[in-house]
Every structure is written in C-alpha cells, then in structure tokens.
Design an enzyme around this catalytic site. Structure first.
Site, PDB file in Angstrom:
ATOM      1  N   CYS A  29       6.737  -6.613   7.201  1.00 51.16           N
ATOM      2  CA  CYS A  29       7.890  -6.104   7.970  1.00 51.16           C
ATOM      3  C   CYS A  29       8.128  -7.047   9.142  1.00 51.16           C
ATOM      4  CB  CYS A  29       7.576  -4.706   8.510  1.00 51.16           C
ATOM      5  SG  CYS A  29       8.953  -3.961   9.406  1.00 51.16           S
ATOM      6  N   GLU A  83      10.541  -1.704   6.840  1.00 51.22           N
ATOM      7  CA  GLU A  83      11.634  -0.957   7.484  1.00 51.22           C
ATOM      8  C   GLU A  83      12.640  -0.612   6.376  1.00 51.22           C
ATOM      9  OE1 GLU A  83      13.141   0.440  10.438  1.00 51.22           O
ATOM     10  OE2 GLU A  83      14.548   0.781   8.819  1.00 51.22           O
ATOM     11  N   CYS A 129      -0.668   6.934   9.788  1.00 54.12           N
ATOM     12  CA  CYS A 129       0.587   6.324  10.234  1.00 54.12           C
ATOM     13  C   CYS A 129       0.334   5.057  11.038  1.00 54.12           C
ATOM     14  CB  CYS A 129       1.348   7.296  11.116  1.00 54.12           C
ATOM     15  SG  CYS A 129       2.011   8.624  10.169  1.00 54.12           S
ATOM     16  N   CYS A 154       1.935  -1.034  15.257  1.00 53.47           N
ATOM     17  CA  CYS A 154       1.907  -0.885  13.805  1.00 53.47           C
ATOM     18  C   CYS A 154       1.216  -2.080  13.150  1.00 53.47           C
ATOM     19  CB  CYS A 154       3.334  -0.757  13.286  1.00 53.47           C
ATOM     20  SG  CYS A 154       3.452  -0.839  11.503  1.00 53.47           S
ATOM     21  N   CYS A 192       6.982  -3.739  15.453  1.00 50.89           N
ATOM     22  CA  CYS A 192       6.581  -2.662  16.374  1.00 50.89           C
ATOM     23  C   CYS A 192       5.132  -2.930  16.783  1.00 50.89           C
ATOM     24  CB  CYS A 192       6.695  -1.303  15.690  1.00 50.89           C
ATOM     25  SG  CYS A 192       8.354  -0.957  15.092  1.00 50.89           S
ATOM     26  N   GLU A 242       0.823  -1.205   0.000  1.00 53.19           N
ATOM     27  CA  GLU A 242       0.000   0.000   0.000  1.00 53.19           C
ATOM     28  C   GLU A 242       0.862   1.262   0.000  1.00 53.19           C
ATOM     29  OE1 GLU A 242      -4.085  -1.231   2.240  1.00 53.19           O
ATOM     30  OE2 GLU A 242      -2.399  -0.782   3.531  1.00 53.19           O
ATOM     31  N   CYS A 295       3.400   8.657   0.680  1.00 55.69           N
ATOM     32  CA  CYS A 295       4.045   7.750   1.642  1.00 55.69           C
ATOM     33  C   CYS A 295       4.168   6.387   0.962  1.00 55.69           C
ATOM     34  CB  CYS A 295       3.160   7.672   2.893  1.00 55.69           C
ATOM     35  SG  CYS A 295       3.754   6.502   4.112  1.00 55.69           S
ATOM     36  N   SER A 312      12.643   6.910   6.891  1.00 56.35           N
ATOM     37  CA  SER A 312      12.381   6.680   8.312  1.00 56.35           C
ATOM     38  C   SER A 312      12.904   5.304   8.731  1.00 56.35           C
ATOM     39  CB  SER A 312      10.867   6.738   8.524  1.00 56.35           C
ATOM     40  OG  SER A 312      10.554   6.383   9.840  1.00 56.35           O
ATOM     41  N   ASN A 346      -2.984   6.163  16.118  1.00 59.39           N
ATOM     42  CA  ASN A 346      -4.164   5.849  15.311  1.00 59.39           C
ATOM     43  C   ASN A 346      -4.566   4.405  15.560  1.00 59.39           C
ATOM     44  OD1 ASN A 346      -4.126   8.405  13.899  1.00 59.39           O
ATOM     45  ND2 ASN A 346      -2.240   7.632  12.966  1.00 59.39           N
ATOM     46  N   SER A 376      12.159   6.574  14.421  1.00 59.54           N
ATOM     47  CA  SER A 376      10.929   6.248  15.135  1.00 59.54           C
ATOM     48  C   SER A 376      11.319   5.952  16.591  1.00 59.54           C
ATOM     49  CB  SER A 376      10.357   5.013  14.433  1.00 59.54           C
ATOM     50  OG  SER A 376       9.035   4.850  14.701  1.00 59.54           O
TER      51      SER A 376
HETATM   52  S1  SF4 Z   1       6.567   0.854  12.301  1.00 62.51           S
HETATM   53 FE1  SF4 Z   1       7.796   0.501  10.461  1.00 62.51          FE
HETATM   54  S2  SF4 Z   1       9.501  -0.773  11.210  1.00 62.51           S
HETATM   55 FE2  SF4 Z   1       7.897  -0.905  12.790  1.00 62.51          FE
HETATM   56  S3  SF4 Z   1       6.698  -2.745  12.216  1.00 62.51           S
HETATM   57 FE3  SF4 Z   1       5.714  -0.955  11.264  1.00 62.51          FE
HETATM   58  S4  SF4 Z   1       6.553  -0.901   9.191  1.00 62.51           S
HETATM   59 FE4  SF4 Z   1       7.936  -2.173  10.435  1.00 62.51          FE
END
Ligand code: SF4
Length: 343
Positions: free
Chosen positions: A113, A161, A335, A120, A117, A93, A106, A192, A291, A215
C-alpha cells in the site's frame, strides 16, 4: 499463448465470452455458479458443461489465482492468518475470525500500500500492485474451503487501500453480494478507506449498497496529517462534508474507525471532538486500541482507553460506539499488523 484468469469475470463478461465463441449464453450462468457458488478451483470440476466448452475453457483460461503458502493459527482465539502467493509470486495476507456464530474474513485489495499510514505494518511495505477481482474473490473462496463455518461477514480492511483499486473492489463486492454469486447480504460487506475523497464521492453518488468505513484516527488536521499523510490533500472537514451526503439508515451507517494511539490522539479533548463529529453524521464509531507493530507508537493504558470510551458514551446522541479489541494479536493478524515484508 498465456492463459487468462477466468476468476473475476462477472456474469455479463461470461455471457460475452460464451457468445463470441459460439456457446450458448446459459452456459455462462453455469460457469458463474461453479466459480462463485461452488468455489471450483479446477475447470474440470464443472461437470455439467459439454466437453467442447470444457476443452475451450481449459485451453484458454486458468481458474486458480492464489496458492496457500502458510496458515497461522492463534492460540487464544479461533483466528487464522492465511498467507497467499499470487501466480506472479507476490505475497498477500487474509484473516479469518470466528467468534460465536460470526465468521468474519478480512481481505486484501492490493499487494502492499502506498498510503503510508504511520501506524500500519502494510504501509511500511510500500506498494507493488493492485489485486484483480479474481484474486480478491479467491481469498474468500479458499477460506470458505478451509473452514466448516460459512462466512457471515467480509471486510475490505486487509492489505491495501480499497479505494485506490476501486473498480476491482466494487466488482468483487458485487459478485460477493449477487444471489447468483456468493449471496452475501449487502450489510455484511464493509469497505474501508483512509479517506480517498474522489472515490468516497463516487461511492456515495453511485449509491453503492455496502457498508463504508472511514479510517479517521484523529480529530485535528495537524495530527491526522502526521499519521495519515494524505490528509494534507483531503482533510477532515472535506471528508465530513462528503459524508454528510451518505444515505445513512438504521442498517447501514457509515463507520468512523479510530485507532487509539498513546499520547497522539487519546486525550479527553479528542474524545469530545470525535463525539461532536459523530453526532453530526449519524454513524458508528469503532474504537480500536492500537496493536503493536514494533514502531514508535504504543497503546494507551486501560484507564485512558476507558476514559475515552466513557466520554463517547456520555455524548452519544446520533451515533453508536463500538470497541474492537482485535483478534489474532499473537499471530500479527490484528488490525494494522498485516505485512509480508519478513515472510
Ligand atoms: S491503514 Fe490501510 S490505507 Fe493505511 S497504509 Fe495500512 S493498508 Fe494502507
């Protein structure tokens, strides 16, 4: 014979390809212009190339790396979330946001990934593979073709990432920035990372000209390790020590990203500590109220957010404070919300 993707070749690679096949090197520049300046999605669009070169390219390469699967439009802002399918059937996406005269895109750098995190949605998907430079660039080209407004900013903050796909990400940023390519200013490109220390070091040592965002999201290792598990390996002090070497100037300051999570990292002590780190670095601090992604985390109430921001403003000596009220919440394009798990 399986055809190779030509999108993602830089100018040097195109010159080698031309010369090895007895085509003049200046044809490489024409192909480069067609791909990145004009956004050609079909080799036959390159109508100033000789027939024998067109035939060679057509027989040996494909140019389109992504198909648009779906476009979601926000009802509240001029934001679109675009779901792309790669040629091997993977979904990624990208988000296009227009606000006043800024058009920010973006983009994703990986399918999924593995950094995991906890706040996320992409992290929940797990990791499938890296995107190629061509697939990264194609997100931008196809969004350029979708929208009338020219792209003014590109942020590598979508799925993945970026520093775990360092070479392809830097190669794509170079093509984006190249005046012969997409000609986007270096300060309009932001990469980032969640804190992949060896790559942060490499990025700084190589003096990459693009903006760097970290981050951070916590002020103690105990909390950061909880929400970004790689902190166990590369902790806050190690990252700050590395960022001490960042060649900050007025136009290019490192950005500390801080997603505010209720009762996790939103205390007054956190705000004090964050401003202490930021004053040390000469940077920007970007506060992103969380979010919702339907997990155990939630957004602090407005009073807590305002108190947090007030402390940052009060202590501000060597940094700037920004607050990002994310775009595209109603289409899960904000985000940390990108995920193709349930597409
Ligand atoms: S914030 Fe970025 S690095 Fe962390 S899990 Fe999500 S996509 Fe991966």
């Amino acid at each position: 014979m399986r055809q190779k993707q030509i999108k993602g070749f830089n100018l040097d690679e195109l010159i080698v390809m031309c010369e090895e096949n007895n085509f003049s090197a200046f044809r490489a520049k024409q192909i480069y212009h067609w791909m990145y300046r004009h956004g050609a999605l079909d080799i036959l669009d390159m109508n100033n190339l000789p027939d024998d070169l067109l035939k060679y390219l057509k027989n040996n390469f494909t140019i389109k790396t992504l198909e648009i699967e779906r476009i979601q439009n926000s009802n509240t802002e001029d934001t679109k979330k675009i779901l792309f399918k790669t040629t091997d059937g993977k979904l990624i996406e990208s988000v296009s946001m227009i606000d006043k005269n800024l058009h920010t895109v973006c983009i994703s750098s990986q399918v999924g990934c593995n950094v995991d995190c906890k706040f996320c949605a992409t992290g929940i998907m797990g990791f499938t593979r890296n995107l190629s430079c061509g697939e990264i660039i194609d997100q931008i080209i196809q969004i350029t073709n979708l929208r009338e407004e020219a792209i003014t900013n590109v942020v590598y903050m979508g799925m993945g990432e970026p520093f775990l796909n360092y070479n392809e990400v830097i190669k794509s940023a170079n093509i984006l920035h190249d005046p012969n390519g997409m000609n986007l200013g270096k300060n309009r490109i932001t990469i980032s990372t969640s804190g992949i220390l060896p790559k942060i070091k490499q990025y700084i040592d190589e003096r990459q000209p693009y903006k760097l965002a970290i981050s951070l999201n916590a002020t103690t290792d105990a909390i950061r390790t909880k929400i970004i598990p790689i902190n166990k390996k590369w902790n806050i002090e190690m990252i700050l020590n590395e960022l001490d070497h960042y060649p900050s100037d007025k136009k290019n300051m490192v950005m500390l990203e801080y997603v505010l999570l209720k009762d996790i990292n939103d205390s007054k002590e956190d705000a004090e500590k964050l401003s202490f780190y930021a004053n040390r670095l000469h940077c920007k601090v970007n506060i992103i109220p969380f979010n919702d992604i339907g997990n155990q985390y939630s957004r602090p109430d407005d009073d807590t957010i305002n108190d947090f921001i007030h402390i940052l403003h009060k202590n501000q000596e060597n940094y700037q404070t920004l607050v990002r009220w994310s775009k595209g919440l109603d289409i899960d394009a904000a985000c940390g919300q990108l995920s193709t798990v349930s597409q």
